[in-house]
Design an enzyme around this catalytic site. Sequence first.
Site, mmCIF file in Angstrom:
data_model
loop_
_atom_site.group_PDB
_atom_site.id
_atom_site.type_symbol
_atom_site.label_atom_id
_atom_site.label_comp_id
_atom_site.label_asym_id
_atom_site.label_seq_id
_atom_site.Cartn_x
_atom_site.Cartn_y
_atom_site.Cartn_z
ATOM 1 N N GLY A 1 -6.266 15.409 -18.889
ATOM 2 C CA GLY A 1 -5.511 16.523 -18.301
ATOM 3 C C GLY A 1 -5.451 17.714 -19.245
ATOM 4 N N THR B 1 -5.070 22.106 -18.427
ATOM 5 C CA THR B 1 -3.893 22.923 -18.051
ATOM 6 C C THR B 1 -2.699 22.578 -18.956
ATOM 7 N N ARG C 1 -9.540 16.384 -12.809
ATOM 8 C CA ARG C 1 -10.260 16.217 -11.549
ATOM 9 C C ARG C 1 -10.926 17.495 -11.075
ATOM 10 N N SER D 1 6.565 7.518 0.810
ATOM 11 C CA SER D 1 5.635 6.614 1.481
ATOM 12 C C SER D 1 4.935 5.767 0.414
ATOM 13 N N TYR E 1 13.205 10.130 -19.722
ATOM 14 C CA TYR E 1 13.672 9.219 -18.671
ATOM 15 C C TYR E 1 12.821 7.946 -18.600
ATOM 16 N N ARG F 1 6.307 21.571 -9.054
ATOM 17 C CA ARG F 1 6.603 20.282 -8.408
ATOM 18 C C ARG F 1 8.006 19.763 -8.677
HETATM 19 C C1 HXC Z 1 6.995 13.641 -1.023
HETATM 20 C C2 HXC Z 1 4.746 13.748 -1.526
HETATM 21 C C3 HXC Z 1 4.940 14.931 -2.273
HETATM 22 C C4 HXC Z 1 6.264 15.465 -2.366
HETATM 23 C C5 HXC Z 1 2.839 14.418 -2.325
HETATM 24 N N1 HXC Z 1 3.439 13.474 -1.589
HETATM 25 N N2 HXC Z 1 3.734 15.321 -2.765
HETATM 26 N N3 HXC Z 1 5.767 13.103 -0.913
HETATM 27 N N4 HXC Z 1 7.246 14.770 -1.731
HETATM 28 N N5 HXC Z 1 6.521 16.567 -3.037
HETATM 29 C C6 HXC Z 1 2.810 12.349 -0.912
HETATM 30 C C7 HXC Z 1 1.818 12.810 0.147
HETATM 31 O O1 HXC Z 1 2.464 13.148 1.366
HETATM 32 C C8 HXC Z 1 0.929 11.568 0.288
HETATM 33 O O2 HXC Z 1 1.546 10.565 1.028
HETATM 34 C C9 HXC Z 1 0.875 11.032 -1.136
HETATM 35 O O3 HXC Z 1 2.025 11.589 -1.834
HETATM 36 C C10 HXC Z 1 -0.372 11.442 -1.885
HETATM 37 O O4 HXC Z 1 -0.466 12.865 -1.809
HETATM 38 P P1 HXC Z 1 -1.827 13.633 -2.106
HETATM 39 O O5 HXC Z 1 -1.533 15.084 -2.137
HETATM 40 O O6 HXC Z 1 -2.899 13.123 -1.182
HETATM 41 O O7 HXC Z 1 -2.147 13.041 -3.558
HETATM 42 P P2 HXC Z 1 -3.083 13.522 -4.709
HETATM 43 O O8 HXC Z 1 -4.040 14.572 -4.228
HETATM 44 O O9 HXC Z 1 -3.595 12.293 -5.313
HETATM 45 O O10 HXC Z 1 -2.066 14.277 -5.701
HETATM 46 C C11 HXC Z 1 -1.236 13.585 -6.561
HETATM 47 C C12 HXC Z 1 0.117 14.283 -6.689
HETATM 48 C C13 HXC Z 1 -0.050 15.793 -6.978
HETATM 49 C C14 HXC Z 1 0.895 13.553 -7.787
HETATM 50 C C15 HXC Z 1 0.873 14.147 -5.354
HETATM 51 O O11 HXC Z 1 1.216 16.417 -7.116
HETATM 52 C C16 HXC Z 1 -0.892 16.061 -8.218
HETATM 53 O O12 HXC Z 1 -2.118 16.134 -8.145
HETATM 54 N N6 HXC Z 1 -0.257 16.210 -9.410
HETATM 55 C C17 HXC Z 1 -0.966 16.424 -10.672
HETATM 56 C C18 HXC Z 1 -0.270 17.365 -11.588
HETATM 57 C C19 HXC Z 1 1.196 17.136 -11.790
HETATM 58 O O13 HXC Z 1 1.860 16.442 -10.992
HETATM 59 N N7 HXC Z 1 1.740 17.761 -12.829
HETATM 60 C C20 HXC Z 1 3.167 17.661 -13.122
HETATM 61 C C21 HXC Z 1 3.392 16.687 -14.213
HETATM 62 S S1 HXC Z 1 4.978 17.017 -14.802
HETATM 63 P P3 HXC Z 1 1.234 10.319 2.618
HETATM 64 O O14 HXC Z 1 1.896 9.017 2.932
HETATM 65 O O15 HXC Z 1 1.847 11.490 3.336
HETATM 66 O O16 HXC Z 1 -0.263 10.268 2.780
HETATM 67 C C22 HXC Z 1 5.686 15.667 -15.415
HETATM 68 C C23 HXC Z 1 6.989 15.996 -16.136
HETATM 69 C C24 HXC Z 1 7.819 14.814 -16.449
HETATM 70 O O17 HXC Z 1 5.218 14.587 -15.322
HETATM 71 C C25 HXC Z 1 9.115 15.149 -17.107
HETATM 72 C C26 HXC Z 1 9.810 16.435 -16.813
HETATM 73 C C27 HXC Z 1 10.947 16.749 -17.730
HETATM 74 P P1 NAP Z 2 0.142 19.820 -15.706
HETATM 75 O O1 NAP Z 2 -0.272 21.141 -16.235
HETATM 76 O O2 NAP Z 2 0.261 19.638 -14.248
HETATM 77 O O3 NAP Z 2 -0.831 18.728 -16.330
HETATM 78 C C1 NAP Z 2 -1.263 17.576 -15.700
HETATM 79 C C2 NAP Z 2 -2.749 17.453 -15.922
HETATM 80 O O4 NAP Z 2 -3.179 16.131 -15.542
HETATM 81 C C3 NAP Z 2 -3.581 18.446 -15.131
HETATM 82 O O5 NAP Z 2 -4.516 19.069 -15.977
HETATM 83 C C4 NAP Z 2 -4.304 17.580 -14.106
HETATM 84 O O6 NAP Z 2 -5.579 18.104 -13.805
HETATM 85 C C5 NAP Z 2 -4.385 16.243 -14.849
HETATM 86 N N1 NAP Z 2 -4.507 15.118 -13.938
HETATM 87 C C6 NAP Z 2 -3.672 14.784 -12.930
HETATM 88 N N2 NAP Z 2 -4.124 13.717 -12.270
HETATM 89 C C7 NAP Z 2 -5.275 13.359 -12.897
HETATM 90 C C8 NAP Z 2 -6.221 12.328 -12.662
HETATM 91 N N3 NAP Z 2 -6.061 11.453 -11.664
HETATM 92 N N4 NAP Z 2 -7.297 12.245 -13.476
HETATM 93 C C9 NAP Z 2 -7.455 13.129 -14.475
HETATM 94 N N5 NAP Z 2 -6.601 14.125 -14.742
HETATM 95 C C10 NAP Z 2 -5.519 14.242 -13.951
HETATM 96 O O7 NAP Z 2 1.585 19.413 -16.301
HETATM 97 P P2 NAP Z 2 2.200 19.450 -17.793
HETATM 98 O O8 NAP Z 2 3.592 19.931 -17.648
HETATM 99 O O9 NAP Z 2 1.281 20.132 -18.736
HETATM 100 O O10 NAP Z 2 2.284 17.895 -18.134
HETATM 101 C C11 NAP Z 2 1.509 17.321 -19.181
HETATM 102 C C12 NAP Z 2 2.141 16.022 -19.643
HETATM 103 O O11 NAP Z 2 3.430 16.268 -20.204
HETATM 104 C C13 NAP Z 2 2.373 15.000 -18.539
HETATM 105 O O12 NAP Z 2 2.147 13.703 -19.042
HETATM 106 C C14 NAP Z 2 3.830 15.175 -18.222
HETATM 107 O O13 NAP Z 2 4.400 14.017 -17.635
HETATM 108 C C15 NAP Z 2 4.366 15.417 -19.608
HETATM 109 N N6 NAP Z 2 5.679 16.039 -19.647
HETATM 110 C C16 NAP Z 2 5.809 17.356 -19.315
HETATM 111 C C17 NAP Z 2 7.046 17.950 -19.410
HETATM 112 C C18 NAP Z 2 7.233 19.412 -19.117
HETATM 113 O O14 NAP Z 2 8.363 19.886 -19.201
HETATM 114 N N7 NAP Z 2 6.189 20.161 -18.800
HETATM 115 C C19 NAP Z 2 8.153 17.205 -19.802
HETATM 116 C C20 NAP Z 2 7.993 15.857 -20.106
HETATM 117 C C21 NAP Z 2 6.741 15.286 -20.039
HETATM 118 P P3 NAP Z 2 -6.260 17.902 -12.361
HETATM 119 O O15 NAP Z 2 -5.196 18.152 -11.339
HETATM 120 O O16 NAP Z 2 -7.376 18.902 -12.350
HETATM 121 O O17 NAP Z 2 -6.769 16.495 -12.347
#
Ligand code: HXC
Ligand code: NAP
Length: 280
Positions: free
Chosen positions: A16, A19, A41, A106, A148, A200
């Site tokens: 990842g 970004t 991805r 789901s 968490y 998100r």
């Molecule tokens: C409810 C949701 C949803 C939402 C997706 N789904 N978003 N349900 N609320 N907001 C459901 C969809 O309806 C679908 O179910 C299933 O999840 C899969 O969704 P897809 O979009 O097909 O999945 P996919 O393309 O694989 O995407 C994965 C993802 C997406 C996790 C949903 O958000 C993603 O690509 N995220 C990557 C980057 C990311 O999340 N970065 C943030 C990390 S921050 P159904 O049943 O409808 O088919 C982080 C911080 C932690 O971790 C700590 C903070 C302090």
């Molecule tokens: P982000 O920019 O959304 O980073 C997530 C990255 O993971 C994206 O580059 C995404 O790229 C990649 N990724 C997601 N699904 C993947 C898959 N299946 N295969 C390969 N790559 C995948 O979010 P971020 O805030 O920088 O988060 C980075 C890390 O920090 C995460 O582990 C998060 O849980 C952690 N974290 C963040 C915070 C915060 O405040 N930002 C706090 C606590 C922990 P693609 O979508 O192109 O695959």
Amino acid sequence: MFETGLLRGKRVLVTGGGTGLGLSMGKRFLELGASLAICGRREEVLKQATAGLEQSAPGRVAWHRCDIRDAAAVDAMLDALWAEGPLDALVNNAAGNFIAKTEELSPRAIDAVLGIVLHGSAYVTVGCGRRWLAEQHRASVISIVTTYAWTGSAYVVPSAMAKAGVLAMTRSLAVEWGGRGVRLNAIAPGPFPTQGAWERLVPRPDMAKRFETNNPLGRPGRHEELANLAAFLLSDGAGYINGEVVTIDGGEWLQGAGQFNFLRELTDADWDEVRKKKGK
Ligand code: HXC
Ligand code: NAP
């Protein structure tokens, strides 16, 4: 903060890394002399990130389109990387997350998060570890978790379950592999604004500020603060740190824990009054 060339000669894979925090860590590793591989991805995101990194920092950058939920794709990426020699470090940074009422999730929604964070991190870590152990190659792994992972959190339940699992993997493998030259540690960040997380996790624009400042320091983390911590943990100078999780959250989670911490809202005048009432 660090001596020049702190990470010289190290090849680091950041999952990842195209970004957010992964990109910021990769940039810092390059500045400190490492060479870098990133994966994700979205090809266009990786290409753009690589071009930006190559412009702003020295060192080689390789990108690989890889969905870490796919074990075979992970293996193919690691084979391609190892064809040029072993990696020296891995940062498990890729993640998926969103806020939702848990009873409305789901099965696919649950699997989407667990698949990336829990399964994906395990595939990449075990794939690298297997290769390092076979070659008796010293290496280091950092996993980006969150506080968490041990407190749990409402509304991000699959993420909390998965991050707890990644922390358990870190502590388990630190013992299993530490004696064979592979160190594993974790970083637990508080709020560090990124587009991926904020779009998100912040339900309404007016709640962003609260998320960012709800900690004793009253501010969000700066990317360079996290990147420096990661560089330190990867460096040889941190060679005796193994199986640890380092929190970098401005004191956010402890603030929620201490029973009397809510007294922070008292003013100096309130405290004078309290003393007076007690005759002290
Ligand atoms: C409810 C949701 C949803 C939402 C997706 N789904 N978003 N349900 N609320 N907001 C459901 C969809 O309806 C679908 O179910 C299933 O999840 C899969 O969704 P897809 O979009 O097909 O999945 P996919 O393309 O694989 O995407 C994965 C993802 C997406 C996790 C949903 O958000 C993603 O690509 N995220 C990557 C980057 C990311 O999340 N970065 C943030 C990390 S921050 P159904 O049943 O409808 O088919 C982080 C911080 C932690 O971790 C700590 C903070 C302090
Ligand atoms: P982000 O920019 O959304 O980073 C997530 C990255 O993971 C994206 O580059 C995404 O790229 C990649 N990724 C997601 N699904 C993947 C898959 N299946 N295969 C390969 N790559 C995948 O979010 P971020 O805030 O920088 O988060 C980075 C890390 O920090 C995460 O582990 C998060 O849980 C952690 N974290 C963040 C915070 C915060 O405040 N930002 C706090 C606590 C922990 P693609 O979508 O192109 O695959």
